[in-house]
Scaffold this active site. Sequence first.
Site, PDB file in Angstrom:
ATOM      1  N   ASP A 511      -2.375  12.599  61.452  1.00 19.72           N
ATOM      2  CA  ASP A 511      -1.605  13.249  62.513  1.00 19.72           C
ATOM      3  C   ASP A 511      -1.143  12.226  63.558  1.00 19.72           C
ATOM      4  O   ASP A 511      -1.967  11.611  64.246  1.00 19.72           O
ATOM      5  CB  ASP A 511      -2.531  14.313  63.139  1.00 19.72           C
ATOM      6  CG  ASP A 511      -1.796  15.248  64.067  1.00 19.72           C
ATOM      7  OD1 ASP A 511      -0.602  15.014  64.340  1.00 19.72           O
ATOM      8  OD2 ASP A 511      -2.432  16.222  64.524  1.00 19.72           O
ATOM      9  N   ASP A 575       3.780  22.703  65.701  1.00 22.15           N
ATOM     10  CA  ASP A 575       2.688  23.616  65.342  1.00 22.15           C
ATOM     11  C   ASP A 575       3.146  25.073  65.293  1.00 22.15           C
ATOM     12  O   ASP A 575       3.912  25.523  66.139  1.00 22.15           O
ATOM     13  CB  ASP A 575       1.557  23.509  66.361  1.00 22.15           C
ATOM     14  CG  ASP A 575       0.844  22.165  66.266  1.00 22.15           C
ATOM     15  OD1 ASP A 575       1.368  21.254  65.604  1.00 22.15           O
ATOM     16  OD2 ASP A 575      -0.234  22.043  66.862  1.00 22.15           O
TER      17      ASP A 575
HETATM   18  C1  GLA Z   1      -1.625  18.626  66.114  1.00 22.40           C
HETATM   19  C2  GLA Z   1      -1.382  19.159  64.704  1.00 22.40           C
HETATM   20  C3  GLA Z   1      -2.238  20.381  64.456  1.00 22.40           C
HETATM   21  C4  GLA Z   1      -3.698  20.016  64.644  1.00 22.40           C
HETATM   22  C5  GLA Z   1      -3.923  19.422  66.034  1.00 22.40           C
HETATM   23  C6  GLA Z   1      -5.314  18.853  66.193  1.00 22.40           C
HETATM   24  O1  GLA Z   1      -1.188  19.535  67.076  1.00 22.40           O
HETATM   25  O2  GLA Z   1      -0.032  19.444  64.520  1.00 22.40           O
HETATM   26  O3  GLA Z   1      -2.025  20.898  63.153  1.00 22.40           O
HETATM   27  O4  GLA Z   1      -4.098  19.132  63.647  1.00 22.40           O
HETATM   28  O5  GLA Z   1      -3.000  18.371  66.302  1.00 22.40           O
HETATM   29  O6  GLA Z   1      -5.534  18.305  67.446  1.00 22.40           O
END
Ligand code: GLA
Length: 760
Positions: A511, A575
């Site tokens: 990520d 997200d």
């Molecule tokens: C980002 C990702 C999420 C999750 C969070 C964890 O927002 O897009 O899917 O993994 O980080 O902190």
Amino acid sequence: MKLFSIAALCLITVVFVQSCKNNNNAESIIVLEKGWKFQTGDDNKWSDPTFNDSRWHNILIDRYYELQGWPEYNGISWYRKKFFLPSSMKEAAYMKDSVQIFLGMIDDLDLAYLNGKPIGMDGKNVPENFDTTGFSKYRPSLYDTYRKYMLAVNDPRLRWDAENVIAVKVYDPHYAGGFWGPMLPSISMIDLRDMLKFDIKSSPFKVVNDSLTKVFSIKNITSKSDFSGKLSVKILTIENGEVVYATTKNIDLKAGNNVEMPFSYKTDVSKPCTAIYTFIDNSTTRTHKVSQEVPFILTPKPAQTPRITGAKVYGARLGNQFIYRVTATGAKPMSFTAKDLPDGLTLETSTGVMSGSVKNAGEYKTILTVKNEKGEMSREFKIIIGNTIALTPPMGWNSWNCWGLSVDDSKVRQAIDYMVSAGLADHGWSYINIDDGWEAASRKADGSLVPNEKFPDMKNLSDYLHSKGFKFGIYSSPGPKTCGGYLGSYQHELQDAQSWASWGVDYIKYDWCSYDEIAGKDNSLPMLKKPYDVLRKSLDKVNRDILYSFCQYGKGNVWEWGGELGGNCWRTTGDIFDNWASMTGIGFNQAPSSPYAKPGNWNDPDMMILGWVGWGPSLHPTNLTINEQYTHVSLWCLLAAPLLLGNDLSRLDDFTIGLLTNEDVLEIDQDALGKQAVPIYKQGEIQIWAKDLEDGSKAVGLFNLSRTTKKITLNWTDLKVEGKQILRDLWRQKDLGEFEGKFEAEVFTHGVVFVKLKAK
Ligand code: GLA
């Protein structure tokens, strides 16, 4: 607003209809749904009621303008709407003194005018002579706040029995913007609906063995008025309005008090129904009514005879540890055997676990046979040994959408156990992935990354899930820190890959997060690719089949290069959250990435938002309605998306299990051809998406994005097929017969009819 899909934390997307009627059936509310006009830019004369907006664009106010033809627009825009305000509304009203102008949610900021005079800004009422300068200056975003503006009934800004004009100036500095629902704008007199609040959400319907149970409640939110009356619930079939269940009780609802109404009934759970909750006030006989979709289960119960489930193809790298569990539904115990397995592999008869390591590259056509006391089934299973893994999209569970940073060892073990006991494991749900929040605050002296106190023994956890035939996923960031502020892998990539391999990790979600600190202002493609390439090279050194999932929110059109860089899947968006705007804003905008999906390379529209979710530690039932949940699963399967559940598996009921265990539906996602659906028809709020399948047939989703049931026609010309086609309803697992030229179906609001077509 922050990210497109962050748009809608804590929203009510339950599509419900609220009404309050007096005994003459007159309404004290006007819903302002249609006829809105839109223009980007800014001009103060646009607040003037006499301004001619006939050349402005028509716009829907239940979704962002980004979804309606302004994909990149940031800045100021205006909405306008004309409506007639009858004084009969006052007569119909319970309270005669004030008028409420409700605009739903606006992303990020607003300044609302009625007939040329300001009435409210960012959710607060303003006086007629309010100073409106300085509007576009940045203020904290209020994208998730309902706009309600109140006026006294004799306020000069209101024009009774005449045309009125609402004009709303909106400011959105980035990402999604504008009006976005989820409830429709309205103008109303204060009535029961504003004084008595139904809670139909926090304790959702639970379906177990053909019984539905639920608790709903009503709260008197006034500080002075007491009510008494009849509270009732009625469950009606949608098909013919037949009453399936009804109950009523007399209640006293003193100011500030709450009354709960639990109920339970047994029924044919395959029939779609509506629940109507009503309160009738004794003293005035006025009613307050809210309706809600009731769960209906389309997935038939699996037969007792064996049905082999899961993908028909599986890939592993030459010489690496091979582990795959063959799955099937039907009466237990079962025995699993295979013919023509590649050298180096064995299949455990009682568990279906295939393991070993294959020494020769190639394509092996294995025949699997599963037997139980009711019968047997054999099916070809292709094993491809080479350099490509993830030949079908991964399916499993990830901790983020339920537990967020509060994930721990016991929550993960609980997920594993419920995967088994709820039967999901028999349908190919196989990855158990820990997202952010597992890492210790600092590395060990030798630089290695270790788990924090919430995960006492990662290897032990990994052994536990492997022993049940699952695969183990973990999470990190190429930056110094993860998005949750935990340690990332920056400058420790190889060491971390080695640690993960030693724990038996099978999946890494990587990520971007704080890699911004490293990249600085450099948004070039080489910079976007760099950290993903560094970990790719590290993973190549550890001789383990680790599925590589990029998570960088779609930057630089990652779908165009993620495959070449050795990614197995990549997030195409920000997200997701559990509401209609977020799910559809993502799901129905995946067409650009479609050509890039193929075995080994999948576009990831983010994890699923079904069941109890919440980003931890406290959870709530998904804000998607029943039909929206069918849309979500059907669309993700058409998109050949990685299917990662994000809910608390200990709270599954038969409805959610039905959504997640329909083999006909899951087979579309797992189809070996590896194509992603494309839209073949879009007209207003109707969309039809189609996916080519390995056997030459096509899976087609007929989606109704509107607020009413619609008849949708699938024309062969749009699908580019000819002649007689044999159709199957995938959710019902039922053949529909032969059709020629077209197929028509009634599709519920926000729902789908999901079919498969095969030429005769
Ligand atoms: C980002 C990702 C999420 C999750 C969070 C964890 O927002 O897009 O899917 O993994 O980080 O902190």
